[in-house]
Design a protein around this motif. Structure first.
Motif, PDB file in Angstrom:
ATOM      1  N   PRO A   1       0.798  -1.233   0.000  1.00  0.00           N
ATOM      2  CA  PRO A   1       0.000   0.000   0.000  1.00  0.00           C
ATOM      3  C   PRO A   1       0.829   1.280   0.000  1.00  0.00           C
ATOM      4  CG  PRO A   1      -0.030  -1.015   2.172  1.00  0.00           C
ATOM      5  CD  PRO A   1       0.625  -1.996   1.249  1.00  0.00           C
ATOM      6  N   THR A   2       2.100   1.197   0.385  1.00  0.00           N
ATOM      7  CA  THR A   2       2.917   2.417   0.421  1.00  0.00           C
ATOM      8  C   THR A   2       3.982   2.421  -0.677  1.00  0.00           C
ATOM      9  OG1 THR A   2       4.343   1.382   2.079  1.00  0.00           O
ATOM     10  CG2 THR A   2       2.562   2.759   2.889  1.00  0.00           C
ATOM     11  N   GLY A   3       3.865   1.478  -1.625  1.00  0.00           N
ATOM     12  CA  GLY A   3       4.882   1.332  -2.670  1.00  0.00           C
ATOM     13  C   GLY A   3       5.096   2.563  -3.530  1.00  0.00           C
ATOM     14  N   ALA A   4       4.022   3.378  -3.685  1.00  0.00           N
ATOM     15  CA  ALA A   4       4.133   4.552  -4.568  1.00  0.00           C
ATOM     16  C   ALA A   4       4.348   5.844  -3.777  1.00  0.00           C
ATOM     17  CB  ALA A   4       2.865   4.664  -5.413  1.00  0.00           C
ATOM     18  N   LEU A   5       4.543   5.725  -2.459  1.00  0.00           N
ATOM     19  CA  LEU A   5       4.625   6.924  -1.617  1.00  0.00           C
ATOM     20  C   LEU A   5       6.044   7.151  -1.101  1.00  0.00           C
ATOM     21  CD1 LEU A   5       1.438   6.218   0.538  1.00  0.00           C
ATOM     22  CD2 LEU A   5       1.590   7.690  -1.475  1.00  0.00           C
ATOM     23  N   ASP A   6       6.369   8.416  -0.809  1.00  0.00           N
ATOM     24  CA  ASP A   6       7.667   8.684  -0.180  1.00  0.00           C
ATOM     25  C   ASP A   6       7.604   8.164   1.266  1.00  0.00           C
ATOM     26  OD1 ASP A   6       7.101  10.956   1.841  1.00  0.00           O
ATOM     27  OD2 ASP A   6       6.167  11.691   0.012  1.00  0.00           O
ATOM     28  N   SER A   7       8.763   8.035   1.923  1.00  0.00           N
ATOM     29  CA  SER A   7       8.794   7.316   3.192  1.00  0.00           C
ATOM     30  C   SER A   7       7.978   8.008   4.284  1.00  0.00           C
ATOM     31  CB  SER A   7      10.233   7.073   3.642  1.00  0.00           C
ATOM     32  OG  SER A   7      10.915   8.292   3.738  1.00  0.00           O
ATOM     33  N   ARG A   8       7.989   9.325   4.317  1.00  0.00           N
ATOM     34  CA  ARG A   8       7.246  10.020   5.365  1.00  0.00           C
ATOM     35  C   ARG A   8       5.740   9.823   5.191  1.00  0.00           C
ATOM     36  NH1 ARG A   8       5.727  15.005   4.754  1.00  0.00           N
ATOM     37  NH2 ARG A   8       4.561  15.969   6.447  1.00  0.00           N
ATOM     38  N   THR A   9       5.279  10.006   3.950  1.00  0.00           N
ATOM     39  CA  THR A   9       3.854   9.814   3.658  1.00  0.00           C
ATOM     40  C   THR A   9       3.469   8.355   3.895  1.00  0.00           C
ATOM     41  OG1 THR A   9       4.095  11.501   1.957  1.00  0.00           O
ATOM     42  CG2 THR A   9       2.080  10.207   1.902  1.00  0.00           C
ATOM     43  N   GLY A  10       4.361   7.459   3.484  1.00  0.00           N
ATOM     44  CA  GLY A  10       4.123   6.024   3.685  1.00  0.00           C
ATOM     45  C   GLY A  10       3.911   5.692   5.141  1.00  0.00           C
ATOM     46  N   ARG A  11       4.732   6.291   6.000  1.00  0.00           N
ATOM     47  CA  ARG A  11       4.598   6.030   7.443  1.00  0.00           C
ATOM     48  C   ARG A  11       3.262   6.541   7.988  1.00  0.00           C
ATOM     49  NH1 ARG A  11      10.383   5.987   7.724  1.00  0.00           N
ATOM     50  NH2 ARG A  11      10.656   8.239   7.876  1.00  0.00           N
ATOM     51  N   GLN A  12       2.805   7.672   7.456  1.00  0.00           N
ATOM     52  CA  GLN A  12       1.499   8.206   7.896  1.00  0.00           C
ATOM     53  C   GLN A  12       0.368   7.241   7.524  1.00  0.00           C
ATOM     54  OE1 GLN A  12       1.465  12.008   5.932  1.00  0.00           O
ATOM     55  NE2 GLN A  12       2.682  13.029   7.505  1.00  0.00           N
ATOM     56  N   VAL A  13       0.462   6.693   6.308  1.00  0.00           N
ATOM     57  CA  VAL A  13      -0.561   5.748   5.843  1.00  0.00           C
ATOM     58  C   VAL A  13      -0.518   4.466   6.681  1.00  0.00           C
ATOM     59  CG1 VAL A  13      -1.172   4.235   3.886  1.00  0.00           C
ATOM     60  CG2 VAL A  13      -0.766   6.676   3.504  1.00  0.00           C
ATOM     61  N   LEU A  14       0.688   3.993   6.999  1.00  0.00           N
ATOM     62  CA  LEU A  14       0.825   2.772   7.814  1.00  0.00           C
ATOM     63  C   LEU A  14       0.324   2.997   9.238  1.00  0.00           C
ATOM     64  CD1 LEU A  14       4.293   1.857   6.398  1.00  0.00           C
ATOM     65  CD2 LEU A  14       2.294   0.369   6.238  1.00  0.00           C
ATOM     66  N   SER A  15       0.587   4.187   9.774  1.00  0.00           N
ATOM     67  CA  SER A  15       0.072   4.518  11.116  1.00  0.00           C
ATOM     68  C   SER A  15      -1.449   4.487  11.116  1.00  0.00           C
ATOM     69  CB  SER A  15       0.532   5.916  11.550  1.00  0.00           C
ATOM     70  OG  SER A  15       1.919   5.958  11.665  1.00  0.00           O
ATOM     71  N   LEU A  16      -2.031   4.974  10.024  1.00  0.00           N
ATOM     72  CA  LEU A  16      -3.488   4.973   9.891  1.00  0.00           C
ATOM     73  C   LEU A  16      -4.015   3.531   9.849  1.00  0.00           C
ATOM     74  CD1 LEU A  16      -6.193   6.399   9.385  1.00  0.00           C
ATOM     75  CD2 LEU A  16      -5.571   6.556   6.969  1.00  0.00           C
ATOM     76  N   LEU A  17      -3.338   2.654   9.091  1.00  0.00           N
ATOM     77  CA  LEU A  17      -3.762   1.248   9.030  1.00  0.00           C
ATOM     78  C   LEU A  17      -3.681   0.613  10.412  1.00  0.00           C
ATOM     79  CD1 LEU A  17      -2.155  -0.043   5.699  1.00  0.00           C
ATOM     80  CD2 LEU A  17      -4.570   0.410   6.149  1.00  0.00           C
ATOM     81  N   ARG A  18      -2.597   0.901  11.147  1.00  0.00           N
ATOM     82  CA  ARG A  18      -2.455   0.322  12.484  1.00  0.00           C
ATOM     83  C   ARG A  18      -3.560   0.860  13.408  1.00  0.00           C
ATOM     84  NH1 ARG A  18       1.478  -2.692  15.635  1.00  0.00           N
ATOM     85  NH2 ARG A  18       0.336  -2.972  17.583  1.00  0.00           N
ATOM     86  N   GLU A  19      -3.890   2.119  13.212  1.00  0.00           N
ATOM     87  CA  GLU A  19      -4.917   2.753  14.036  1.00  0.00           C
ATOM     88  C   GLU A  19      -6.297   2.121  13.834  1.00  0.00           C
ATOM     89  OE1 GLU A  19      -6.583   7.129  13.887  1.00  0.00           O
ATOM     90  OE2 GLU A  19      -4.450   7.159  14.365  1.00  0.00           O
TER      91      GLU A  19
END
Length: 245
Positions: free
Chosen positions: A172-190
């Motif tokens: 899901p974060t393959g097309a995102l820069d690392s900072r944005t990717g981390r925000q998306v992953l935090s959202l999934l964990r949330e």
């Protein structure tokens, strides 16, 4: 344990492609279960069978043998129409490419699965989901007016809108820069920790995997090992070993 206690369960799943001498086993005797309300990352070297696993577990492809149970339903008992219905209503998907429709607003993209299923959104549910993913002020925008991270949030909201039993995320974060990717992953964990959603994520990225509660490693289409409470460093070390193996 009764089937109903797992969000997803694979029992002795085999998936073969081709015939005769050209036959390739993409999955070999794979048995895995995923608790409701859990976040699992599935990893493995290239060619380990991650994509095939995802397709079989989500009902996008049928295994050659073995069974896949989704929310207590044996997928083998469903015909194509029932399977389509199950995927539409009880499974959410998030892909590397956001797969949004450019001609639709954010609100229309999010509610598209309900529209396809012919179901009206419960009053207030769209607003709740939009708020959860931080898009309340973007509902009338088109995808082209959003950043990549915002577009992926739309995709997450679309995956949540049907209140699915399980959400499958493919890089899901393959097309995102690392900072944005981390925000998306935090959202999934949330959405797992706070709301009790179930997320199964295929990834090759140890940092992405570190947001999950456990990591399952595949190698040569079979279960290799798993890790609880992963860190990026431990996952990276394990991946290096698997690739050598």
């Amino acid at each position: 344990m009764a089937h109903g206690q797992w969000a997803v369960e694979l029992r002795s799943v085999e998936k073969k492609y081709g015939r005769g001498a050209g036959e390739v086993a993409a999955l070999r005797d794979l048995s895995l279960s995923f608790d409701r309300g859990s976040f699992t990352a599935v990893m493995g070297p290239s060619g380990a069978g991650k994509s095939t696993f995802l397709h079989c577990a989500a009902g996008l492809d049928r295994p050659t043998s073995g069974s896949v149970w989704l929310a207590g339903t044996d997928l083998a008992t469903l015909d194509e129409a029932q399977l389509t219905m199950l995927r539409r209503e009880r499974v959410g998907f998030i892909f590397q490419a956001y797969n949004l429709l450019g001609s639709l607003t954010v609100a229309e993209n999010i509610t598209l699965p309900l529209l396809l299923a012919g179901v009206a959104a419960e009053p207030g549910w769209l607003d709740q989901v939009a708020r959860r993913v931080g898009l309340s002020d973007r509902l009338q925008h088109r995808p082209a007016q959003l950043s990549g991270g915002q577009q992926q949030r739309v995709a997450i909201a679309r995956a949540l809108i049907t209140k699915p039993e399980v959400i499958f995320a493919d890089e899901p974060t393959g097309a995102l820069d690392s900072r944005t990717g981390r925000q998306v992953l935090s959202l999934l964990r949330e959405i797992v920790d706070r709301d009790g959603n179930t997320v199964v994520m295929v990834t090759h990225d140890p940092v992405a995997a570190s947001f999950a509660q456990r990591v399952v490693f595949l190698a040569d289409g079979a279960f290799a090992e798993e890790m609880a409470a992963p860190t990026a460093d431990r996952v990276a070390a394990r991946m290096t070993r698997l690739e050598e193996w």
